[in-house]
Write a protein that holds these residues in place. Structure first.
Motif, PDB file in Angstrom:
ATOM      1  N   THR A 193       0.861  -1.176   0.000  1.00 13.52           N
ATOM      2  CA  THR A 193       0.000   0.000   0.000  1.00 13.52           C
ATOM      3  C   THR A 193       0.898   1.227   0.000  1.00 13.52           C
ATOM      4  N   VAL A 194       0.666   2.143  -0.932  1.00 12.58           N
ATOM      5  CA  VAL A 194       1.511   3.328  -1.063  1.00 12.58           C
ATOM      6  C   VAL A 194       0.676   4.583  -0.856  1.00 12.58           C
ATOM      7  N   LEU A 195       1.120   5.441   0.046  1.00 18.24           N
ATOM      8  CA  LEU A 195       0.558   6.780   0.203  1.00 18.24           C
ATOM      9  C   LEU A 195       1.673   7.765  -0.102  1.00 18.24           C
ATOM     10  N   PHE A 196       1.464   8.631  -1.091  1.00 21.76           N
ATOM     11  CA  PHE A 196       2.534   9.562  -1.415  1.00 21.76           C
ATOM     12  C   PHE A 196       2.010  10.990  -1.545  1.00 21.76           C
ATOM     13  N   VAL A 197       2.759  11.883  -0.920  1.00 18.78           N
ATOM     14  CA  VAL A 197       2.457  13.311  -0.986  1.00 18.78           C
ATOM     15  C   VAL A 197       3.106  13.881  -2.233  1.00 18.78           C
ATOM     16  N   THR A 198       2.344  14.670  -2.992  1.00 19.55           N
ATOM     17  CA  THR A 198       2.905  15.306  -4.175  1.00 19.55           C
ATOM     18  C   THR A 198       2.183  16.611  -4.462  1.00 19.55           C
ATOM     19  N   HIS A 199       2.915  17.548  -5.050  1.00 16.78           N
ATOM     20  CA  HIS A 199       2.319  18.766  -5.573  1.00 16.78           C
ATOM     21  C   HIS A 199       2.166  18.692  -7.089  1.00 16.78           C
ATOM     22  N   GLN A 200       2.604  17.594  -7.681  1.00 13.79           N
ATOM     23  CA  GLN A 200       2.629  17.470  -9.128  1.00 13.79           C
ATOM     24  C   GLN A 200       1.419  16.686  -9.628  1.00 13.79           C
ATOM     25  N   PRO A 201       0.456  17.331 -10.289  1.00 17.62           N
ATOM     26  CA  PRO A 201      -0.717  16.605 -10.788  1.00 17.62           C
ATOM     27  C   PRO A 201      -0.357  15.454 -11.722  1.00 17.62           C
ATOM     28  N   GLU A 202       0.693  15.660 -12.556  1.00 16.64           N
ATOM     29  CA  GLU A 202       1.043  14.600 -13.498  1.00 16.64           C
ATOM     30  C   GLU A 202       1.567  13.359 -12.789  1.00 16.64           C
ATOM     31  N   ASP A 203       2.234  13.536 -11.639  1.00 19.77           N
ATOM     32  CA  ASP A 203       2.707  12.387 -10.867  1.00 19.77           C
ATOM     33  C   ASP A 203       1.526  11.594 -10.314  1.00 19.77           C
ATOM     34  N   ALA A 204       0.534  12.316  -9.798  1.00 13.57           N
ATOM     35  CA  ALA A 204      -0.654  11.651  -9.263  1.00 13.57           C
ATOM     36  C   ALA A 204      -1.385  10.894 -10.365  1.00 13.57           C
ATOM     37  N   ARG A 205      -1.519  11.532 -11.508  1.00 16.86           N
ATOM     38  CA  ARG A 205      -2.234  10.881 -12.606  1.00 16.86           C
ATOM     39  C   ARG A 205      -1.512   9.623 -13.076  1.00 16.86           C
ATOM     40  N   ARG A 206      -0.215   9.687 -13.121  1.00 15.32           N
ATOM     41  CA  ARG A 206       0.537   8.533 -13.595  1.00 15.32           C
ATOM     42  C   ARG A 206       0.528   7.370 -12.608  1.00 15.32           C
ATOM     43  N   LEU A 207       0.704   7.686 -11.335  1.00 11.22           N
ATOM     44  CA  LEU A 207       0.996   6.640 -10.358  1.00 11.22           C
ATOM     45  C   LEU A 207      -0.205   6.194  -9.524  1.00 11.22           C
TER      46      LEU A 207
END
Length: 258
Positions: A193-207
């Motif tokens: 299970t992965v929880l990751f903080v990001t400010h990058q929308p493209e990272d969220a969309r990809r992963l």
């Protein structure tokens, strides 16, 4: 073949009406994350993203509420007793230890390593592209390689939950893309299970399969990534990413964040 190559299952994570306060600020988190999923934690600065991860990890203590991992209440458990690993933006490496020793800390904080431990360490280094760099100090490898060391340590720790607090934010676009690919590969292999903080929308969309959007210390919206980036995504999220949402819909990725 060592146990690094064996597939593992993730664990569900839940925050049940968790209230956390510091000073006059108060945050309330109520959410559930499915076992084996990848969930992006997004929101403006100060919305509580890192605090949420720190609560799950045990680095912060809630005022009330429960934190559950795999259905077990870990609210009062110290960080070392929780079934998770965490990778920070600064990668949390010890400058005086070489690459192999930094990874070995995932097996034994005192570095009392068995032959099996050492085999797992060297396999993890090979899997993360660090073979041949075992005896280099952190200052002798690149920023991307230091993050790979941190991920290799995740492999040898073999925990069902992985927390990522913007670990690739300081990397350039190409290197960040490589690291996201590595995380995706590790997840496909291990099922954590992965929880990751990001400010990058493209990272969220990809992963990510799911997104939790925080605003003012609350969960403003949560749901599937496709829904968030769709035409009728949550208003709070659409305000946050601004015109990037339209760019993602038309071209499948975002070049910048507004």
């Amino acid at each position: 073949m060592t146990d690094i190559a064996d597939r593992r299952a993730g664990a569900a994570v839940a925050l049940d009406q968790v209230i956390f306060s510091y000073g006059e600020a108060s945050m309330v988190f109520d959410l559930a994350v499915e076992a084996g999923s990848i969930t992006a934690i997004m929101g403006p600065s100060g919305s509580g993203k890192t605090t949420l991860l720190n609560l799950v990890a045990g680095f912060e203590t809630p005022k009330s509420g429960r934190i559950l991992i795999d259905g077990k209440d870990v609210t009062d458990a110290p960080p070392a007793d929780r079934p998770l690993s965490m990778v920070f933006q600064e990668n949390n490496l010890f400058a005086h230890l070489d690459v192999a020793a930094n990874v070995g800390l995932g097996r034994s904080p005192a570095l009392r390593l068995t032959a099996g431990d050492r085999a797992a360490i060297f396999e993890a280094l090979a899997r993360t592209g660090l073979a041949g760099k075992e005896h280099r100090l952190p200052r002798e490898v690149s920023g991307g390689e230091r993050q790979r060391v941190a991920l290799a340590r995740v492999l040898v720790r073999d925990r069902p939950v992985l927390l990522l607090d913007e670990p690739f934010a300081s990397l350039g676009p190409a290197l960040r893309e490589d690291m996201l690919g590595l995380v995706a590969d590790l997840h496909a292999e291990r099922g954590m299970t992965v929880l990751f903080v990001t400010h990058q929308p493209e990272d969220a969309r990809r992963l990510a399969r799911m997104i939790v959007f925080l605003e003012d210390g609350r969960v403003a919206a949560s749901g599937g990534t496709a829904k968030f980036f769709g035409r009728h995504g949550p208003e709070a999220f659409r305000r946050y990413i601004g015109s990037v949402a339209g760019s993602l819909q038309s071209r499948g990725f975002a070049r910048k964040q507004t």
